[in-house]
Design an enzyme around this catalytic site. Structure first.
Site, PDB file in Angstrom:
ATOM      1  N   LYS A 242       4.507 -45.930   6.560  1.00  0.00           N
ATOM      2  CA  LYS A 242       5.277 -44.340   6.797  1.00  0.00           C
ATOM      3  C   LYS A 242       4.485 -43.629   7.819  1.00  0.00           C
ATOM      4  CE  LYS A 242       4.549 -40.369   3.728  1.00  0.00           C
ATOM      5  NZ  LYS A 242       3.663 -39.921   2.464  1.00  0.00           N
TER       6      LYS A 242
ATOM      7  N   GLY B 209       5.874 -32.259  -2.969  1.00  0.00           N
ATOM      8  CA  GLY B 209       5.994 -31.322  -3.918  1.00  0.00           C
ATOM      9  C   GLY B 209       6.539 -31.509  -4.842  1.00  0.00           C
TER      10      GLY B 209
ATOM     11  N   ASN C 269       3.112 -38.969  -5.616  1.00  0.00           N
ATOM     12  CA  ASN C 269       1.578 -38.812  -5.810  1.00  0.00           C
ATOM     13  C   ASN C 269       0.925 -38.182  -7.491  1.00  0.00           C
ATOM     14  OD1 ASN C 269      -1.119 -40.092  -5.411  1.00  0.00           O
ATOM     15  ND2 ASN C 269      -1.576 -39.218  -3.359  1.00  0.00           N
ATOM     16  N   THR C 270       0.513 -36.580  -6.525  1.00  0.00           N
ATOM     17  CA  THR C 270       0.328 -35.746  -7.352  1.00  0.00           C
ATOM     18  C   THR C 270       0.433 -35.392  -8.823  1.00  0.00           C
ATOM     19  OG1 THR C 270       0.056 -34.564  -4.936  1.00  0.00           O
ATOM     20  CG2 THR C 270      -0.996 -33.764  -6.794  1.00  0.00           C
TER      21      THR C 270
END
Lengths: 258, 367
Positions: free
Chosen positions: A96, A184, A205-206
């Site tokens: 990536k 996001g 992820n977050t």
């Protein structure tokens, strides 16, 4: 739900998972299992091959496809060097591309990303570029040999959802390769929304890593991605400016004999 | 333009008048906004903002989680020389202090590196006293080459170098620079730097910018809290970090909050900074610059440091030794300052994990 075909392989899950920001590495295998993901991205800069107990790779199940990312790269040259290092370390051919030269908003640099994609695709990498959602850039990335594109929904870590919805929609419509919405996505509803729009997959992820219960949140995202995909393939009803009653007021005009 | 012009712009600013004019309502409004302006940042350092510490902490925690996640990067300092030609009133390495002086050879540096790397530390901060004779740029660069064999990241905290020297250092694999202004207040700076090249306020102030121009990956700034009024110093540190991040977006800017510690020699005029005030500084900085890494060293106590983790601190020194040759124990010298958190790297890791965070040993590598 139908399998996702990308870079010559088929994936049963359309949820990709990030590995940063977790409270401990021990959480990772449980999150991966709970999410049902088959593709996991790792920041190569955080891979410590010198100590097994500290090596993030040893916490990822062997049957998971590794998607090393070039996090930390500020230009194409650095991204290319990181990708080559990843391959040399045995992380496979997937990469990536993440080129960020703006530490304030952490937005990707499409121009440098394109340069890196061009070089790495020619070297046989299966390149997934993380990008600002711009159609022309997406087309150039495809021409350069990317196996899919990864437009951002909102800046990294903001959890703000699909702030770039209109532009992502255009990319989904125009780009014939898989479109994976990245960054996001802060709630399962955001992921479902992206999938309903026709995105081929999402990367989270977050929102999972920093939740109070990452394992449960991973499950929630897994279900949301499936729901969104089902909704997309079932085709959502057309939107209308006016209400449309199930029993129309003028229905009697079509009655026999009138 | 240099940051000196920004500092100069605040020379006649009525800090006390502004800070005393900030009321609780203004703080509430600021905390309800997403964007924090320069003056909002200063308002968050005001006495009135101290009544909103919990609200600030909640917001800072959320921003820190979003940007850095539940991870704390660990690093350790490695002192390779304590020769210094400056006379700084607050520093143990002060030229006039009768401490034993030492400069490590490359072989000794390698021994230090071997011992330190056994603890698991992968990021190291190379430090020297300021002496062009004993620790010139070439010596530092040669030492960094030795350290790179054992660590993934080598950053430096040495005497301010020229642009050309920083360019050479960056090309040689040094990936970050730490340089504290010590005091942004020019008068206080002049007062505490009694003699030596460090007395040149402007040259030091422009040092982080030279490092950015040299394409260093990371640059860390800060003030030595305790030398002057902490609110002004914290504000100017934020202004400095913001100036650098705006002008050099590809450089990772970070900030530190060193509080003055006991050391060899005596500095009488310490302007105290309480725990509450330091926490207020850390929170205000996080709200002002959400993406900027915040660093706390072993100058602070173990308990206090652990409590700072959820508030936005994402870089920790661990298992630190501030003596030259201290890790390998061969002819150790006096420390630059006394450390407060003497825990081993393993103990620090356990404490971080107990807080629900992950100790991170590696966040970069030479490419």
């Amino acid at each position: 739900m139908g399998k996702l075909k990308i870079g010559g392989i088929e994936l049963g899950s359309r949820l990709f998972i990030g590995t940063g920001k977790y409270p401990s590495k021990d959480t990772l295998p449980k999150v991966i299992e709970s999410s049902g993901t088959q593709m996991v991205t790792i920041a190569l800069r955080r891979v410590d091959a010198t100590r097994n107990e500290n090596n993030i790779l040893s916490y990822i199940p062997k049957d998971t496809i590794l998607l090393p990312n070039t996090s930390g790269a500020r230009n194409a040259d650095e991204a290319v060097r990181i990708a080559r290092l990843a391959r040399a370390m045995g992380c496979g051919d997937w990469v990536k591309i993440e080129v960020i030269s703006d530490n304030k908003y952490l937005l990707p640099d499409n121009e440098e990303t394109l340069k890196a994609t061009d070089i790495l695709a020619n070297e046989g990498f299966k390149v997934l570029p993380y990008m600002n959602p711009d159609l022309m850039s997406a087309k150039k990335l495809v021409d350069a040999g990317a196996v899919g594109v990864m437009p951002l929904g909102a800046p990294i870590g903001t959890n703000r959802g699909l702030r770039m919805k209109e532009l992502i929609g255009i990319i989904i419509e125009e780009i014939k390769l898989p479109v994976i919405v990245d960054a996001g996505i802060g709630a399962p509803s955001h992921a479902a929304e992206a999938m309903e729009m026709g995105a081929d997959a999402v990367l989270v992820n977050t929102a999972i890593a920093t939740s109070d219960d990452p394992v449960k949140m991973a499950k929630a995202f897994s279900l949301a991605v499936k729901a969104g995909r089902y909704a997309c393939t079932a085709r959502l009803g057309a939107k209308s400016e006016v209400a449309s009653a199930s029993s129309p007021l003028t229905g009697f005009l079509h009655e026999e004999g009138f | 333009m240099s940051f000196y012009e920004v500092v100069s712009g605040y020379k006649d600013f009525d800090f006390n008048g502004f800070l005393s004019s900030v009321n609780s309502e203004r703080v509430r409004v600021i905390l309800s906004n997403d964007k924090i302006s320069d003056m909002d940042f200063l308002a968050l350092l005001s006495p009135a903002a101290q009544g909103h510490l919990e609200h600030m902490a909640e917001k800072a925690r959320r921003l820190s989680l979003n940007h850095f996640g539940k991870a704390v990067l660990l690093y350790a300092p490695i002192y390779i020389s304590n020769y210094c030609i400056n006379r700084c009133a607050y520093c143990g390495f002060n030229h006039d202090n009768s401490i034993s002086r030492k400069r490590l050879t490359m072989e000794e540096i390698e021994q230090e590196a071997i011992e330190l790397s056994k603890t698991g530390i992968r990021h190291v901060l190379l430090l020297t006293g300021e002496s062009k004779k004993h620790s010139p740029a070439d010596y530092i660069i040669e030492a960094s080459r030795v350290l790179r064999r054992h660590f993934d990241s080598v950053t430096i905290e040495v005497s301010p170098l020229t642009l050309e020297e920083y360019v050479h250092a960056a090309k040689s694999g040094i990936d970050g620079v730490t340089v504290y202004q010590e005091a942004y207040d020019e008068e206080v700076y002049d007062e505490v730097h009694l003699s030596g090249p460090k007395k040149d306020y402007r040259f030091r102030l422009d040092t982080p910018e030279r490092a950015c121009r040299a394409n260093m990956r990371s640059v860390n700034v800060g003030a030595l809290l305790g030398l002057s009024d902490w609110r002004r110093e914290a504000f100017m540190t934020g202004m400095h970090a913001n100036y650098l991040q705006d002008k050099y977006p590809s450089t990772e800017i970070s900030v530190s909050f060193p509080r003055i510690r006991p050391h060899a020699g005596v500095f009488e005029k310490v302007s105290g900074v309480s725990d509450i005030q330091l926490v207020q500084t850390i929170l205000a900085m996080r709200l002002f610059m959400p993406h900027v890494s915040q660093n706390i060293s072993t100058r602070e106590t173990a308990t206090f440091r652990d409590n700072l983790i959820p508030l936005g601190i994402n870089k920790f020194s661990a298992g630190s030794c501030t003596e030259v040759g201290g890790y390998s124990g061969a002819q150790a010298t006096e420390a630059q300052f006394e450390i407060s958190d003497g825990r081993s790297v393993g103990d620090v890791c356990e404490a971080i994990l107990a807080r629900g965070y992950q100790p991170l040993f590696k966040n970069w590598m030479s490419i």
